[in-house]
Design a protein around this motif. Structure first.
Motif, short mmCIF file in Angstrom:
data_model
loop_
_atom_site.label_atom_id
_atom_site.label_comp_id
_atom_site.label_asym_id
_atom_site.label_seq_id
_atom_site.Cartn_x
_atom_site.Cartn_y
_atom_site.Cartn_z
N ILE A 327 -21.17 -43.42 -31.50
CA ILE A 327 -19.80 -43.41 -31.55
C ILE A 327 -19.37 -43.37 -29.68
N ARG A 328 -18.82 -44.52 -29.33
CA ARG A 328 -18.72 -44.59 -27.83
C ARG A 328 -17.32 -43.74 -27.50
N TYR A 329 -16.27 -44.09 -28.18
CA TYR A 329 -14.90 -43.42 -27.75
C TYR A 329 -14.30 -43.17 -29.10
N ALA A 330 -13.24 -42.32 -28.94
CA ALA A 330 -12.37 -41.54 -30.09
C ALA A 330 -11.14 -41.53 -29.30
N GLY A 331 -10.10 -41.99 -30.31
CA GLY A 331 -8.63 -42.16 -30.04
C GLY A 331 -7.82 -40.84 -30.43
N ILE A 332 -7.28 -39.84 -29.45
CA ILE A 332 -6.68 -38.69 -29.98
C ILE A 332 -5.17 -38.79 -29.37
N GLY A 333 -4.82 -40.15 -29.26
CA GLY A 333 -3.33 -40.18 -28.68
C GLY A 333 -3.16 -41.71 -28.02
N GLU A 334 -1.46 -41.53 -27.89
CA GLU A 334 -1.21 -43.04 -27.35
C GLU A 334 -1.52 -43.29 -25.88
N ARG A 335 -1.70 -42.36 -25.23
CA ARG A 335 -1.76 -42.84 -23.70
C ARG A 335 -3.18 -43.16 -23.62
N PRO A 336 -3.41 -44.39 -22.36
CA PRO A 336 -4.68 -44.66 -22.02
C PRO A 336 -5.68 -43.53 -21.84
N GLU A 337 -5.13 -42.28 -21.42
CA GLU A 337 -5.90 -41.22 -21.08
C GLU A 337 -6.56 -40.70 -22.50
N ASP A 338 -6.02 -40.94 -23.60
CA ASP A 338 -6.44 -40.35 -24.65
C ASP A 338 -7.38 -40.97 -25.37
N ARG A 340 -10.77 -40.98 -25.51
CA ARG A 340 -11.92 -40.23 -24.84
C ARG A 340 -13.44 -40.77 -25.14
N VAL A 341 -14.08 -40.59 -24.07
CA VAL A 341 -15.49 -40.57 -24.67
C VAL A 341 -15.95 -39.57 -25.54
N PHE A 342 -16.62 -40.06 -26.83
CA PHE A 342 -16.94 -39.03 -28.05
C PHE A 342 -17.74 -37.96 -27.49
N ASP A 343 -17.18 -36.82 -27.60
CA ASP A 343 -17.89 -35.34 -27.29
C ASP A 343 -17.97 -34.70 -28.55
N ALA A 344 -19.51 -34.51 -29.00
CA ALA A 344 -19.61 -34.04 -30.32
C ALA A 344 -19.05 -32.61 -30.44
N GLU A 345 -19.65 -32.07 -29.25
CA GLU A 345 -19.49 -30.32 -29.14
C GLU A 345 -17.94 -30.03 -29.35
N ALA A 346 -17.08 -30.79 -28.43
CA ALA A 346 -15.63 -30.75 -28.52
C ALA A 346 -15.12 -30.89 -29.73
N PHE A 347 -15.52 -32.17 -30.58
CA PHE A 347 -15.19 -32.49 -31.68
C PHE A 347 -15.01 -31.44 -32.68
N VAL A 348 -16.34 -30.92 -32.93
CA VAL A 348 -16.48 -29.83 -33.84
C VAL A 348 -15.80 -28.53 -33.51
N ASP A 349 -15.94 -28.10 -32.37
CA ASP A 349 -15.07 -26.99 -32.04
C ASP A 349 -13.46 -27.08 -32.17
N ALA A 350 -13.15 -28.29 -32.35
CA ALA A 350 -11.59 -28.61 -32.59
C ALA A 350 -11.62 -28.38 -34.12
N LEU A 351 -12.31 -28.86 -34.82
CA LEU A 351 -12.17 -28.74 -36.45
C LEU A 351 -12.65 -27.34 -36.93
N LEU A 352 -13.38 -26.44 -36.46
CA LEU A 352 -13.93 -25.68 -37.13
C LEU A 352 -13.97 -24.32 -35.97
N PRO A 353 -13.31 -23.14 -36.34
CA PRO A 353 -13.10 -21.85 -35.70
C PRO A 353 -14.45 -21.47 -35.31
N ALA A 354 -14.53 -20.84 -34.15
CA ALA A 354 -16.08 -20.26 -33.59
C ALA A 354 -16.50 -18.85 -34.49
N ALA A 355 -15.29 -18.35 -35.01
CA ALA A 355 -15.79 -17.13 -35.65
C ALA A 355 -14.59 -17.13 -36.73
N LEU A 356 -14.90 -15.98 -37.72
CA LEU A 356 -14.00 -15.79 -38.76
C LEU A 356 -12.87 -15.65 -38.08
N GLY A 357 -11.59 -15.75 -38.96
CA GLY A 357 -10.31 -15.31 -38.22
C GLY A 357 -9.84 -15.99 -37.04
#
Length: 358
Positions: A327-338, A340-357
């Protein structure tokens, strides 16, 4: 951009009084037209501001996804470590488009570890789930590398209708220009009426030349002409657009194979990258799309777009598990800067909390 057009031939009986004595020359429809790279850029359409840089941008744009809402909500209430928690996790994964096979494997692995008393509490299970999801994505988080020995490095973009393919090419052009690379675009989507004009607008905006022919021109011919031009002018990168097509349209899928063969006549290694653009809102249908495109043209990299909208996000894990294609890139917005080079860590961090609560 200078445009050429053919005037209607004046009637010999009653010529128009203001018609020029010599009509301007017209470019034949099958003659490549190169959009000048030094013309004034076209103003970009209004769009939302770009996402913040780094992990913060991923969190801002993905926190509203179905995946983040369902699993984030589940772990925000400090659940008990029991079988019902595993069932809720499995349901959340399925609803988020992770897919039956991947969801079952993930939960079965967690269940075995829970039965072996590896988890002291639900917080430990959450950490294990994050680790398993990262393990799925890390092997496919491989950035696109431009081989400087290939002159030009040819990127063939493919995908079904409406996934944002031409827009993705424009954003890639901006990225490569910002990296100091010389590049050319090939307007190979000759089926959709506005596609050529859209790509030419991106070319003007980014100061990138575009090779184009008329609507309904042979896409393989456009690609061939563009590769010839890019070679003769010493460009580093050539990005070729293609018409969006349904993966069930066998005739159009065969056309992609023709484009690949024609490029190979000028450069046996071309295309060096077959980049498939996938709509992140498509869900599990993305798997069948990729399966057919991969069989037809040999996909080597993916761009997953529209992850900032209503996308559930889980299809990224399903794609990674079944195909293992980078997975080379991911689109997370309309702007050219959006784009992004796909970042597995940032992707999972954005989807799941690091700890309960969290």
């Amino acid at each position: 951009m200078v445009s050429f057009f053919r005037r209607k031939k004046p009637d010999p009986v009653a010529p128009a009084p203001d018609a020029p004595s010599t009509p301007p020359a017209a470019a034949p429809v099958d003659t490549p037209v190169v959009a000048a790279a030094n013309e004034a850029p076209v103003e970009a359409p209004a769009a939302a501001p770009a996402a913040p840089a780094g992990a913060a941008g991923w969190r801002e744009r993905l926190r509203g996804s179905g995946f983040a809402r369902s699993l984030g909500g589940l772990f925000s209430r400090n659940p008990r470590l029991d079988e019902s928690l595993l069932e809720e996790i499995e349901t959340a994964l399925l609803v988020a488009d992770v897919g039956v096979t991947a969801s079952t494997q993930l939960v079965d692995g967690l269940r075995k570890r829970m039965d072996a008393r590896e988890f002291a509490d639900a917080n430990a299970l959450l950490a294990a789930l994050r680790a398993e999801l990262l393990a799925l994505l890390r092997p496919v988080a491989v950035p696109l590398r431009i081989d400087r020995e290939a002159t030009p490095f040819v990127i063939l973009t493919v995908g079904v209708n409406g996934v944002g393919k031409t827009t993705t090419i424009g954003k890639l052009a901006r990225r490569f220009k910002d990296e100091g690379r010389s590049l050319m675009l090939a307007a190979g989507d000759t089926f959709r009426a506005a596609a050529v004009a859209q790509l030419q607008a991106w070319g003007e905006r980014n100061g990138v030349p575009v090779i184009a022919q008329g609507q309904d021109a042979d896409a393989a011919s456009v690609a061939f002409d563009a590769l010839q031009a890019a070679k003769s002018r010493g460009f580093e990168v050539l990005i070729a657009d293609t018409a969006g097509r349904l993966h069930t349209q066998q005739g159009l899928m065969a056309e992609l194979g023709k484009i690949r063969r024609v490029l190979g006549k000028l450069d046996p290694a071309a295309p060096h990258e077959v980049l498939m653009v996938i709509d992140g809102t498509t869900g599990q249908n993305a798997l069948s799309q990729l399966r057919q495109f991969h069989a037809a043209v040999g996909v080597t990299g993916l761009v997953v777009t529209k992850l900032d909208g209503t996308a559930k996000g889980g299809v990224v894990f399903a794609l990674a598990r079944e195909f293992g294609i980078p997975i080379r890139y991911a689109g997370i917005g309309e702007r050219p800067e959006d784009l992004r080079v796909f970042d597995a860590e940032a992707f999972v961090d954005a989807l799941l909390p690091a700890a309960l609560g969290g």
